[in-house]
Design a protein around this motif. Structure first.
Motif, mmCIF file in Angstrom:
data_model
loop_
_atom_site.group_PDB
_atom_site.id
_atom_site.type_symbol
_atom_site.label_atom_id
_atom_site.label_comp_id
_atom_site.label_asym_id
_atom_site.label_seq_id
_atom_site.Cartn_x
_atom_site.Cartn_y
_atom_site.Cartn_z
ATOM 1 N N GLY A 100 43.509 49.863 47.070
ATOM 2 C CA GLY A 100 44.220 49.398 46.218
ATOM 3 C C GLY A 100 44.603 48.086 45.972
ATOM 4 N N ASN A 101 43.625 47.048 46.607
ATOM 5 C CA ASN A 101 43.923 45.946 46.289
ATOM 6 C C ASN A 101 42.546 45.349 45.934
ATOM 7 O OD1 ASN A 101 43.815 42.976 46.046
ATOM 8 N ND2 ASN A 101 44.582 42.735 48.336
ATOM 9 N N VAL A 102 42.402 45.788 44.320
ATOM 10 C CA VAL A 102 41.024 45.773 43.687
ATOM 11 C C VAL A 102 41.250 44.858 42.486
ATOM 12 C CG1 VAL A 102 39.064 47.315 42.695
ATOM 13 C CG2 VAL A 102 40.624 48.195 44.405
ATOM 14 N N PRO A 103 40.910 43.612 42.436
ATOM 15 C CA PRO A 103 40.788 42.847 41.417
ATOM 16 C C PRO A 103 39.722 43.054 40.426
ATOM 17 C CG PRO A 103 39.845 41.663 43.221
ATOM 18 C CD PRO A 103 40.369 43.015 43.747
ATOM 19 N N ARG A 104 39.968 42.610 39.179
ATOM 20 C CA ARG A 104 39.025 42.895 37.983
ATOM 21 C C ARG A 104 37.932 41.724 38.109
ATOM 22 N NH1 ARG A 104 43.735 42.629 33.777
ATOM 23 N NH2 ARG A 104 44.239 41.051 35.261
ATOM 24 N N PHE A 105 36.792 42.103 37.336
ATOM 25 C CA PHE A 105 35.754 41.207 37.079
ATOM 26 C C PHE A 105 36.300 40.037 36.506
ATOM 27 C CE2 PHE A 105 32.372 39.268 34.496
ATOM 28 C CZ PHE A 105 31.433 39.167 35.379
ATOM 29 N N GLY A 106 35.977 38.848 36.958
ATOM 30 C CA GLY A 106 36.492 37.571 36.493
ATOM 31 C C GLY A 106 37.724 36.910 37.012
ATOM 32 N N ASP A 107 38.601 37.625 37.587
ATOM 33 C CA ASP A 107 40.000 37.322 38.150
ATOM 34 C C ASP A 107 39.647 36.309 38.932
ATOM 35 O OD1 ASP A 107 41.344 39.329 36.628
ATOM 36 O OD2 ASP A 107 41.837 40.553 38.451
ATOM 37 N N HIS A 108 40.754 35.387 39.135
ATOM 38 C CA HIS A 108 40.992 34.480 40.052
ATOM 39 C C HIS A 108 41.689 34.856 41.434
ATOM 40 C CE1 HIS A 108 39.033 31.171 38.065
ATOM 41 N NE2 HIS A 108 39.387 31.517 36.872
ATOM 42 N N ILE A 109 41.266 34.888 42.636
ATOM 43 C CA ILE A 109 42.253 35.442 43.652
ATOM 44 C C ILE A 109 42.026 34.436 44.784
ATOM 45 C CG2 ILE A 109 41.541 38.000 42.902
ATOM 46 C CD1 ILE A 109 39.416 38.017 45.024
ATOM 47 N N SER A 110 42.606 34.831 46.021
ATOM 48 C CA SER A 110 42.598 34.168 47.200
ATOM 49 C C SER A 110 42.347 35.036 48.470
ATOM 50 C CB SER A 110 43.728 33.086 47.416
ATOM 51 O OG SER A 110 43.671 32.331 48.371
ATOM 52 N N PHE A 167 32.080 40.671 49.532
ATOM 53 C CA PHE A 167 32.199 41.813 48.512
ATOM 54 C C PHE A 167 32.622 41.811 47.331
ATOM 55 C CE2 PHE A 167 33.380 46.164 47.232
ATOM 56 C CZ PHE A 167 32.323 46.875 47.421
ATOM 57 N N VAL A 168 33.713 41.060 47.334
ATOM 58 C CA VAL A 168 34.796 40.730 46.092
ATOM 59 C C VAL A 168 34.072 39.942 45.153
ATOM 60 C CG1 VAL A 168 36.331 39.241 46.739
ATOM 61 C CG2 VAL A 168 37.037 40.848 45.302
ATOM 62 N N ASN A 169 33.366 38.725 45.506
ATOM 63 C CA ASN A 169 32.678 37.836 44.896
ATOM 64 C C ASN A 169 31.510 38.597 44.286
ATOM 65 O OD1 ASN A 169 33.713 35.308 44.440
ATOM 66 N ND2 ASN A 169 33.317 34.681 46.680
ATOM 67 N N SER A 170 30.711 39.170 44.872
ATOM 68 C CA SER A 170 29.495 39.738 44.838
ATOM 69 C C SER A 170 29.267 40.976 43.950
ATOM 70 C CB SER A 170 28.469 39.934 45.952
ATOM 71 O OG SER A 170 28.698 38.732 46.730
ATOM 72 N N VAL A 171 30.308 41.945 44.530
ATOM 73 C CA VAL A 171 30.011 43.371 43.949
ATOM 74 C C VAL A 171 30.949 43.701 42.895
ATOM 75 C CG1 VAL A 171 30.017 45.956 44.586
ATOM 76 C CG2 VAL A 171 29.154 44.326 46.024
ATOM 77 N N ILE A 172 32.166 42.850 43.089
ATOM 78 C CA ILE A 172 33.084 43.215 41.975
ATOM 79 C C ILE A 172 33.305 42.041 40.849
ATOM 80 C CG2 ILE A 172 35.758 43.080 41.475
ATOM 81 C CD1 ILE A 172 36.124 44.683 44.228
ATOM 82 N N GLY A 173 32.821 40.847 41.186
ATOM 83 C CA GLY A 173 32.565 39.689 40.405
ATOM 84 C C GLY A 173 34.117 39.191 40.028
ATOM 85 N N ALA A 174 35.072 39.170 41.042
ATOM 86 C CA ALA A 174 35.997 38.399 40.968
ATOM 87 C C ALA A 174 35.955 37.104 41.633
ATOM 88 C CB ALA A 174 37.444 39.079 41.750
ATOM 89 N N ARG A 175 36.634 35.871 41.746
ATOM 90 C CA ARG A 175 36.256 34.611 42.045
ATOM 91 C C ARG A 175 37.169 34.193 43.154
ATOM 92 N NH1 ARG A 175 34.522 31.680 36.391
ATOM 93 N NH2 ARG A 175 33.139 33.150 35.730
ATOM 94 N N THR A 176 36.518 33.889 44.270
ATOM 95 C CA THR A 176 37.371 33.482 45.268
ATOM 96 C C THR A 176 36.534 32.421 46.285
ATOM 97 O OG1 THR A 176 38.900 33.793 47.490
ATOM 98 C CG2 THR A 176 37.069 35.382 46.795
ATOM 99 N N ASN A 177 37.089 31.436 46.820
ATOM 100 C CA ASN A 177 36.566 30.793 47.838
ATOM 101 C C ASN A 177 36.750 31.570 49.160
ATOM 102 O OD1 ASN A 177 35.428 28.564 46.259
ATOM 103 N ND2 ASN A 177 37.665 27.816 46.262
ATOM 104 N N ARG A 178 35.997 31.223 50.029
ATOM 105 C CA ARG A 178 36.481 31.686 51.690
ATOM 106 C C ARG A 178 37.475 30.696 52.267
ATOM 107 N NH1 ARG A 178 31.330 32.768 55.903
ATOM 108 N NH2 ARG A 178 32.571 33.173 57.817
ATOM 109 N N GLU A 179 38.716 31.462 52.003
ATOM 110 C CA GLU A 179 39.821 30.745 52.366
ATOM 111 C C GLU A 179 40.148 31.035 53.743
ATOM 112 O OE1 GLU A 179 41.194 28.762 50.383
ATOM 113 O OE2 GLU A 179 40.866 29.493 48.463
ATOM 114 N N GLY A 180 40.923 30.046 54.218
ATOM 115 C CA GLY A 180 41.404 30.196 55.625
ATOM 116 C C GLY A 180 42.708 30.907 55.581
#
Length: 395
Positions: free
Chosen positions: A126-136, A145-158
């Motif tokens: 259920g935690n499924v952002p949309r394409f282009g969403d900024h997330i953390s 997965f979320v960057n590549s397959v979904i296309g949301a945008r996040t860095n690899r956060e600590g």
């Protein structure tokens, strides 16, 4: 870094100590990475959950943050796997003192407004952002997965950065949040068809070569979402890949600027076979087969149920997944089939962050290159790497 008036008030403690501390972390990260401002996010995924990795100091830090009832998550936020099955730790033999501390950590996160559905595959629960969403997001395979397959945008956060972002609802605008940083700089030509654990071997090879760069794959066959999950986990663990593109598969491949990628790598069938062999560290038989790294999907559980249906498993079998996916497996009858054969579905945790080194196991059978990479170093145990149907032995 430019801050709005409200963000300055957060920094000054006008919204409470937990929000102030969270803003301190985000502003420091923004300054380090040259972010011009903070950006609103729609989703967070927080690591730093297992008592094995954060210990007593981490527990005390979280409980201190949770004392401020104004500092709670403002967006959809989920937790990474802890070190035990939270509800059934005694059934599976997890150490009692460890398990009590582990539940206290998860309870503290719950008081901070983070959903206590613990999983490294939040996109399955259920935690499924949309394409282009900024997330953390912070768990490495989930980020890939979320960057590549979904296309949301996040860095690899600590873990602390993702938690701060969940509480504030913002993250610094830099790195993979910017379109210009999401282009490929490696071309990976795969000259053989792949299936199952081959995708983990491919990710392991490529991650070691590209480090934290952005690879662009050309494949001979179309992977499904489980294959992409496996590939991304291996890329993220053997290297530090947070984004990859696959021609005609992932949503941003057409804009990945493949033509300007300056480095290339060819992967052959022999490379895949050699890597699969190299990920096994012993000639001994596994005493525990542990599948689900990243956490198993319902389809993967179904596949295991089909393998073991009507048989008796010789070695101990754990399938790690979220409590949400297990509920679906229960209803579909997969759990009963697996338990009747002598296996178990274990919720919340996984073989990497659990204290399996203290539970009498010596050799772990895995179908995950990420697990094969981490279990020897984090748990001190040997691994056997292969496909599930080859690892599971029957009487």
């Amino acid at each position: 870094m430019h801050l709005t008036k409200k963000e300055e008030e957060m920094c000054n403690g006008e919204y409470g100590e937990t929000i102030r501390k969270s803003m301190d972390i985000l502003v420091a990260l923004g300054d380090i990475y040259g972010a011009p401002e903070l950006v609103d996010i729609t989703s967070a995924q927080v690591s730093g959950v297992s008592y094995k990795t954060i210990g007593q100091a981490g527990l005390e830090y979280l409980e201190d943050l949770a004392k401020d009832d104004r500092g709670v998550a403002t967006i959809t936020s989920t937790l990474n796997p802890p070190g035990t099955d939270l509800d059934n730790w005694d059934k599976f033999g997890f150490p009692e003192e460890f398990s009590i501390k582990q539940n206290q950590i998860v309870d503290a996160y719950g008081k901070l407004g983070i959903t206590k559905t613990c999983t490294c595959t939040p996109y399955l629960v259920g935690n499924v952002p949309r394409f282009g969403d900024h997330i953390s997001w912070s768990e490495s395979s989930a980020v890939a997965f979320v960057n590549s397959v979904i296309g949301a945008r996040t860095n690899r956060e600590g873990g602390p950065g993702a938690l701060a972002a969940a509480i504030v609802g913002k993250t610094p605008l830099y790195g993979f949040h910017l379109k210009e940083n999401r282009v490929a700089n490696w071309i990976i030509d795969v000259e053989t068809e792949l299936s199952g654990a081959d995708f983990g071997a491919l990710g392991y090879i490529v991650g070691q070569n590209v480090g934290g760069d952005v690879p662009y794959f050309t494949l001979n066959n179309i992977p499904d979402n489980n294959d992409l999950k496996t590939l991304g986990a291996a890329l993220a663990s053997s290297g530090s890949v947070a984004l990859y593109h696959i021609e005609n598969v992932t949503p941003e491949y057409a804009h990945a600027d493949k033509v300007n990628a300056s480095q290339s790598l060819t992967v052959t069938k022999e490379d895949i076979l050699q890597t699969r062999e190299s990920l096994t560290t012993t000639d001994k038989e596994p005493d525990l087969i542990c599948l689900g790294c990243p956490h198993a999907s319902l389809e993967e559980i179904k596949q295991v149920a089909n393998i073991v249906n009507g048989k008796t498993i010789k070695n101990k079998l754990w399938i790690c997944t979220s409590i949400s996916v297990k509920a679906s497996a229960d209803r579909m009858g997969y759990t009963k089939t697996i338990e009747d054969a002598g296996g178990n579905i274990v919720c919340d945790t996984c073989m990497v962050v659990a204290p399996i080194e203290d539970m009498g196991f010596e050799v772990i059978g895995v179908n995950s290159a990420k697990a094969a990479n981490y279990v020897p170093s984090m748990c001190g145990l040997d691994v056997v790497y292969g496909d599930a149907q080859d690892l599971i032995q029957f009487e």
